[in-house]
Scaffold this motif. Structure first.
Motif, PDB file in Angstrom:
ATOM      1  N   TRP A 123       0.882  -1.160   0.000  1.00 23.22           N
ATOM      2  CA  TRP A 123       0.000   0.000   0.000  1.00 23.22           C
ATOM      3  C   TRP A 123       0.921   1.212   0.000  1.00 23.22           C
ATOM      4  CZ3 TRP A 123      -4.910  -0.143  -1.057  1.00 23.22           C
ATOM      5  CH2 TRP A 123      -5.696  -1.227  -0.675  1.00 23.22           C
ATOM      6  N   ASP A 176      -3.650  12.543   3.741  1.00 23.36           N
ATOM      7  CA  ASP A 176      -5.005  12.956   3.380  1.00 23.36           C
ATOM      8  C   ASP A 176      -5.619  12.129   2.250  1.00 23.36           C
ATOM      9  OD1 ASP A 176      -4.886  15.021   5.294  1.00 23.36           O
ATOM     10  OD2 ASP A 176      -3.798  16.277   3.863  1.00 23.36           O
ATOM     11  N   VAL A 177      -5.151  10.892   2.093  1.00 23.34           N
ATOM     12  CA  VAL A 177      -5.680  10.020   1.053  1.00 23.34           C
ATOM     13  C   VAL A 177      -7.077   9.527   1.434  1.00 23.34           C
ATOM     14  CG1 VAL A 177      -4.707   7.891   1.981  1.00 23.34           C
ATOM     15  CG2 VAL A 177      -5.060   8.088  -0.453  1.00 23.34           C
ATOM     16  N   ARG A 178      -7.919   9.273   0.451  1.00 20.54           N
ATOM     17  CA  ARG A 178      -9.237   8.690   0.708  1.00 20.54           C
ATOM     18  C   ARG A 178      -9.056   7.207   0.988  1.00 20.54           C
ATOM     19  NH1 ARG A 178     -13.789  10.710  -3.342  1.00 20.54           N
ATOM     20  NH2 ARG A 178     -14.855   9.142  -2.088  1.00 20.54           N
ATOM     21  N   HIS A 179      -9.759   6.709   1.990  1.00 18.76           N
ATOM     22  CA  HIS A 179      -9.641   5.297   2.351  1.00 18.76           C
ATOM     23  C   HIS A 179     -10.768   4.444   1.771  1.00 18.76           C
ATOM     24  CE1 HIS A 179      -6.200   5.832   4.989  1.00 18.76           C
ATOM     25  NE2 HIS A 179      -6.761   6.992   5.329  1.00 18.76           N
ATOM     26  N   ASP A 180     -11.668   5.053   1.015  1.00 19.07           N
ATOM     27  CA  ASP A 180     -12.757   4.293   0.399  1.00 19.07           C
ATOM     28  C   ASP A 180     -12.479   3.971  -1.070  1.00 19.07           C
ATOM     29  OD1 ASP A 180     -12.990   6.978  -0.348  1.00 19.07           O
ATOM     30  OD2 ASP A 180     -15.170   6.870  -0.527  1.00 19.07           O
ATOM     31  N   ARG A 181     -11.280   4.290  -1.545  1.00 22.33           N
ATOM     32  CA  ARG A 181     -10.900   4.016  -2.931  1.00 22.33           C
ATOM     33  C   ARG A 181      -9.455   3.540  -2.985  1.00 22.33           C
ATOM     34  NH1 ARG A 181     -13.711   8.533  -6.710  1.00 22.33           N
ATOM     35  NH2 ARG A 181     -15.743   8.381  -5.732  1.00 22.33           N
ATOM     36  N   ALA A 182      -9.135   2.795  -4.039  1.00 21.44           N
ATOM     37  CA  ALA A 182      -7.762   2.336  -4.228  1.00 21.44           C
ATOM     38  C   ALA A 182      -7.450   2.305  -5.718  1.00 21.44           C
ATOM     39  CB  ALA A 182      -7.577   0.952  -3.631  1.00 21.44           C
ATOM     40  N   ILE A 231       0.588   5.010   0.844  1.00 23.29           N
ATOM     41  CA  ILE A 231      -0.405   5.815   1.546  1.00 23.29           C
ATOM     42  C   ILE A 231       0.099   7.256   1.664  1.00 23.29           C
ATOM     43  CG2 ILE A 231      -1.767   6.026   3.651  1.00 23.29           C
ATOM     44  CD1 ILE A 231      -1.056   2.975   4.098  1.00 23.29           C
ATOM     45  N   SER A 279      -0.080   7.775  -5.648  1.00 23.45           N
ATOM     46  CA  SER A 279      -0.961   7.789  -4.478  1.00 23.45           C
ATOM     47  C   SER A 279      -1.340   9.211  -4.103  1.00 23.45           C
ATOM     48  CB  SER A 279      -0.319   7.094  -3.287  1.00 23.45           C
ATOM     49  OG  SER A 279       0.733   7.871  -2.756  1.00 23.45           O
TER      50      SER A 279
END
Length: 92
Positions: free
Chosen positions: A56, A61-67, A58, A92
């Motif tokens: 991962w 301030d990354v969104r955690h509901d998307r990858a 990371i 990322s």
């Protein structure tokens, strides 16, 4: 104008062209990866995805509901987590 990083990579590729046997080509690629700076604010977390080593990347301030799933080319002969870590960190 090319960035400083792109200029260094281009110079390294010209000085060490990808030729010769596969072992030497892999070693040249790994050396290139060592010279590529990682984004300082991105954390890399190793994981195993269905038996395959992965990471991962990371960013703050990354969104955690998307990858974003990034699979590099190389025909299962070239490249590794190390050779593509800086690129994935920037994505990322």
């Amino acid at each position: 104008m090319a960035s400083e990083v792109l200029t260094r990579i281009t110079e390294m590729l010209r000085a060490n062209p990808l030729q010769g046997d596969l072992v030497q080509m892999r070693a040249n690629m790994e050396r290139g990866a060592e010279a590529t700076p990682l984004p300082p604010d991105v954390k890399f977390e190793p994981v195993v995805a269905n038996g395959v080593a992965a990471e991962w990347a990371i960013a703050p301030d990354v969104r955690h509901d998307r990858a974003l799933v990034y699979v590099h080319g190389g025909g299962y002969t070239m490249g590794s987590l190390a050779t593509h870590r800086a690129l994935c960190g920037r994505l990322s």
